[in-house]
Every structure is written in C-alpha cells, then in structure tokens.
Design a protein around this motif. Structure first.
Motif, mmCIF file in Angstrom:
data_model
loop_
_atom_site.group_PDB
_atom_site.id
_atom_site.type_symbol
_atom_site.label_atom_id
_atom_site.label_comp_id
_atom_site.label_asym_id
_atom_site.label_seq_id
_atom_site.Cartn_x
_atom_site.Cartn_y
_atom_site.Cartn_z
ATOM 1 N N ALA A 1 -21.555 14.472 8.318
ATOM 2 C CA ALA A 1 -22.754 14.167 7.175
ATOM 3 C C ALA A 1 -21.925 13.491 6.029
ATOM 4 O O ALA A 1 -22.694 12.719 5.368
ATOM 5 C CB ALA A 1 -23.114 15.533 6.700
ATOM 6 N N HIS B 1 -31.397 22.944 0.403
ATOM 7 C CA HIS B 1 -30.507 22.708 1.835
ATOM 8 C C HIS B 1 -30.388 21.334 1.808
ATOM 9 O O HIS B 1 -30.583 20.754 2.768
ATOM 10 C CB HIS B 1 -31.450 23.122 3.048
ATOM 11 C CG HIS B 1 -31.853 24.678 2.912
ATOM 12 N ND1 HIS B 1 -33.002 25.115 2.142
ATOM 13 C CD2 HIS B 1 -30.944 25.892 3.171
ATOM 14 C CE1 HIS B 1 -32.985 26.366 2.337
ATOM 15 N NE2 HIS B 1 -31.853 26.770 2.891
ATOM 16 N N GLU C 1 -28.360 18.888 2.558
ATOM 17 C CA GLU C 1 -27.226 18.309 3.434
ATOM 18 C C GLU C 1 -27.958 16.788 3.975
ATOM 19 O O GLU C 1 -29.061 17.102 4.534
ATOM 20 C CB GLU C 1 -27.033 18.996 4.431
ATOM 21 C CG GLU C 1 -26.082 20.491 4.074
ATOM 22 C CD GLU C 1 -24.714 20.226 3.626
ATOM 23 O OE1 GLU C 1 -24.191 19.067 3.960
ATOM 24 O OE2 GLU C 1 -24.153 21.018 3.050
ATOM 25 N N ALA D 1 -26.056 17.024 9.340
ATOM 26 C CA ALA D 1 -25.959 18.578 9.094
ATOM 27 C C ALA D 1 -27.229 18.893 8.521
ATOM 28 O O ALA D 1 -27.584 20.252 8.503
ATOM 29 C CB ALA D 1 -24.747 18.857 8.027
ATOM 30 N N GLY D 2 -27.761 18.091 7.779
ATOM 31 C CA GLY D 2 -29.095 18.491 7.436
ATOM 32 C C GLY D 2 -30.247 17.454 7.287
ATOM 33 O O GLY D 2 -30.276 16.693 8.623
ATOM 34 N N LEU E 1 -20.168 18.643 11.922
ATOM 35 C CA LEU E 1 -21.285 18.483 11.303
ATOM 36 C C LEU E 1 -21.153 18.022 9.929
ATOM 37 O O LEU E 1 -21.754 17.063 9.540
ATOM 38 C CB LEU E 1 -22.549 19.450 11.412
ATOM 39 C CG LEU E 1 -23.186 19.417 13.014
ATOM 40 C CD1 LEU E 1 -24.130 20.715 12.840
ATOM 41 C CD2 LEU E 1 -23.804 18.340 13.397
ATOM 42 N N ARG E 2 -20.474 18.862 9.122
ATOM 43 C CA ARG E 2 -20.283 18.741 7.732
ATOM 44 C C ARG E 2 -19.630 17.486 7.420
ATOM 45 O O ARG E 2 -19.758 16.414 6.479
ATOM 46 C CB ARG E 2 -19.632 19.770 7.092
ATOM 47 C CG ARG E 2 -20.787 20.991 6.800
ATOM 48 C CD ARG E 2 -20.064 21.696 5.895
ATOM 49 N NE ARG E 2 -18.556 22.514 6.256
ATOM 50 C CZ ARG E 2 -18.542 23.591 7.074
ATOM 51 N NH1 ARG E 2 -19.546 24.215 7.379
ATOM 52 N NH2 ARG E 2 -17.385 24.093 7.362
ATOM 53 N N SER F 1 -18.102 23.505 15.050
ATOM 54 C CA SER F 1 -19.261 22.792 15.334
ATOM 55 C C SER F 1 -19.849 22.389 13.870
ATOM 56 O O SER F 1 -20.238 21.416 13.526
ATOM 57 C CB SER F 1 -20.366 23.154 16.349
ATOM 58 O OG SER F 1 -19.984 23.450 17.492
ATOM 59 N N SER F 2 -19.909 23.492 13.229
ATOM 60 C CA SER F 2 -20.257 23.383 11.581
ATOM 61 C C SER F 2 -19.420 22.613 10.945
ATOM 62 O O SER F 2 -20.065 21.499 10.348
ATOM 63 C CB SER F 2 -20.333 24.714 11.009
ATOM 64 O OG SER F 2 -20.710 24.837 9.679
ATOM 65 N N ARG F 3 -18.093 22.602 11.047
ATOM 66 C CA ARG F 3 -17.095 21.575 10.178
ATOM 67 C C ARG F 3 -17.512 20.329 10.931
ATOM 68 O O ARG F 3 -17.230 19.448 9.830
ATOM 69 C CB ARG F 3 -15.914 22.105 10.698
ATOM 70 C CG ARG F 3 -14.646 21.666 9.795
ATOM 71 C CD ARG F 3 -13.455 22.215 10.269
ATOM 72 N NE ARG F 3 -13.265 23.526 9.874
ATOM 73 C CZ ARG F 3 -12.313 24.462 10.723
ATOM 74 N NH1 ARG F 3 -11.630 23.903 11.150
ATOM 75 N NH2 ARG F 3 -12.683 25.941 10.383
#
Length: 344
Positions: free
Chosen positions: A15, A168, A170, A174-175, A11-12, A7-9
């Motif tokens: 982004a 932060h 992003e 992601a941000g 999102l990045r 999920s984090s990957r």
C-alpha cells in the motif's frame, strides 16, 4: 505458526508503494493540465467502488441547466462494447446520438436522464470537452469520475467521501482508497455520503479548509419496463432485486429502508453486460423465491431492456441525489464558477 501478520505487513508495504506511485502520477500529470475555454466541475472520489458519483453528476448537470447553461457531461465510457478513437456524442442538447454499445452504461443512462444537456465519451476528456464547446455550443462541463483525471484542469473539485473512507483510510491493496487521504487538499468541497457533514468532520479529525455538503439519496416510484401489474403498489409485494453495481448491498439497504420487500438479491459484477441467459436466470430466480416482479436500477435497465419482456414484470426504481443544503450549495457553486446569479 500463522502467516497472517506477515500477510498484513506485506499488504501495508504494498500500500505504501502504491500510494507513493499514485502521488507521483498525480504530480507529474498536473504540471501541464489542458485547460478548456469553459469552466469545468469535477465529480470524483477516493475509494474504489460506488459512491453515487453518477447521480451527483446528474444533479450538478440539472442544476447548471436550470440556470440557463448548456452543460456537457464528459465521461471516459468505461466498459464500452465498441470503443473508438473518436469522440462519441452520446446525446446533444436535443437528441440521443449513440447506442449503448458505443457509449457505455453510465453515459447512456445519463444521456437519457438529462434532456437539454450534452453527454460525450472519450478517454481524453479534454478532447471531448473541446469538441463540446466547438461543435455543440456547451458553456460548462461536468467531469464524471474526474478527481484522478488531473490532465484536465478544473475550476471546481467535488469529492465524495464516506466516514468509512476516512476511518479505514488505507490505499490499495491494504484498503479501498485509490490515493492517500492527504490528496483531499486538492478538493474544493467534500460531499458526505451515507452520513452527515458533522460526522465526516469528526472523522477527519480536524476542521477542513473546504466546505462539506451532504449527498442525500432519494428513491423515486417504480417505473415499469415490461409486463403488466399494478406498478404503483409493487412495493407491497415481494420482489427480486437484480443489479450490477459496485455496492449492491447499498441498493438493497436503500430499498428496504423505504419499505420494499426484497425476496432475494441477484447481483452481478459492476458494469456486467447482461446476456439472454441472464434474463432467463433472473426470471427463474424470481419464480423460485416467489417474487411478484423484478426491480432494478436505471444503470441496469439500459442494459436489460433489450432482453425484455420476460415471464415476470420488470420495473426500475430511479435514484436521485440531492446535495444539501440545496440553496447553500447552489450559491457556493455559482460563486466558484463566476456565473451570473440572475441566470441566462
């Protein structure tokens, strides 16, 4: 196996796509900007959510008006109940000329707070600015939430920034940034929010090529909207904060910092259109938490007042922003706009 890393990957990756698209949009739109006859000061930010843009717009407009100029505040009028294709003059230099429904909450609030200034609404801010010059005799423009509105050429780009925006940094999703940090190269000055200029310089990790000023928030005394009580002593009693702004926790923190006793906070989404049932809800909540009154922001007050009075007193606590050092910022802005230092 947990899917959190995936999920984090994702999102990045999203982004990166979003940031690339934002960069392309900026470059395409800034190739043929519309230039008005009179100078334009843009007030904007990078992050979604509140960064005190509207109080900064008011501060800049008041400063320009104090120098003998006739400022026009140009807003897109987000969240209007009755949008139109025509330019809406919310106020001219002398009078209010539009309703809340025609204006949107922030332009309507600014119009009430800025006598001597003009406030206009249209999604194409260049069209509103041209009308302000031709029909209202405006001599300078303040572009509200204008950093991403690159279709209109500007003489000064003021960008509000927090340390957290940088640390932060992003972009969406992601941000919280609308564009990558490198677009700050288009800023003429940064306004440090919730911190000092030195802390923001440290967070940026380099000495920026533009000046950094500080946007300091100041709360005024409670101003009655309805009901009967000793409003001058209201901060000594428990109160209910009701607000529909992007970051209600910041409003609550500001109030507590200067000694307000918040029995509870009732928050709605940003730009929420209050209804009669909302007024009944806040009266009920005030009774439940033992609040002696309801307090709210100026942005909320213009939407709530049609439903007043209710069973408890209601007051607005005004917020102003001062850009510091005041004299240094004023001299810098005069120079950038090539305004007569002696005033009109």
């Amino acid at each position: 196996m947990s899917d959190a890393p995936w999920s984090s990957r994702a999102l990045r990756a999203a982004a990166r796509v979003y940031g690339h698209g934002a960069g392309l949009r900026r470059e395409l739109r800034r190739k043929t900007p519309r230039r008005l006859e009179r100078p334009v000061v843009s007030v904007g930010n990078l992050a979604v959510g509140g960064r005190n843009k509207t109080p900064v717009v008011a501060a800049v407009a008041r400063m320009l008006h104090g120098w003998g100029e006739r400022p026009a505040v140009l807003s897109r009028g987000y969240g209007r109940e009755t949008p139109t294709r025509d330019v809406v003059v919310v106020r001219d230099a002398e009078h209010m000329r539009a309703t809340l429904a025609e204006s949107g909450d922030e332009p309507f609030m600014l119009a009430r707070e800025l006598p001597g200034c003009c406030v206009l609404v249209h999604p194409r801010r260049a069209r509103a600015g041209a009308y302000a010059e031709e029909a209202l005799g405006c001599t300078v423009h303040v572009l509200d939430d204008g950093f991403q509105h690159v279709e209109l050429a500007r003489d000064v780009n003021l960008v509000l920034l927090t340390v957290d925006d940088v640390l932060h940094g992003e972009v969406l999703p992601a941000g919280r940034l609308r564009e990558p940090l490198h677009v700050l190269e288009h800023a003429d000055a940064l306004l440090a929010v919730d911190g000092s200029a030195s802390r923001l310089r440290m967070a940026l990790g380099r000495t920026p090529d533009v000046p950094i000023f500080e946007a300091r928030r100041h709360l005024g005394p409670a101003r009655p909207l309805s009901g009967t009580t000793d409003f001058s002593r209201l901060h000594e009693a428990p109160v209910l904060l009701v607000t529909a702004v992007a970051e209600p926790s910041r409003v609550a923190d500001d109030l507590r910092r200067v000694g307000w006793n918040l029995a509870d906070v009732l928050s709605f989404r940003d730009h929420h259109r209050y209804r009669g049932e909302d007024a009944a809800l806040l009266a009920r909540r005030a009774r439940e938490v033992g609040a002696h009154a309801v307090i709210t922001t100026a942005k909320d007050a213009v939407k709530l007042e049609r439903y007043l009075p209710i069973e408890v007193p209601v007051a607005v606590v005004p917020l102003e922003v001062v850009i510091e050092p005041v004299d240094e910022f004023a001299a810098w802005l005069r120079s950038r706009l090539s305004l007569d230092p002696e005033g009109a």
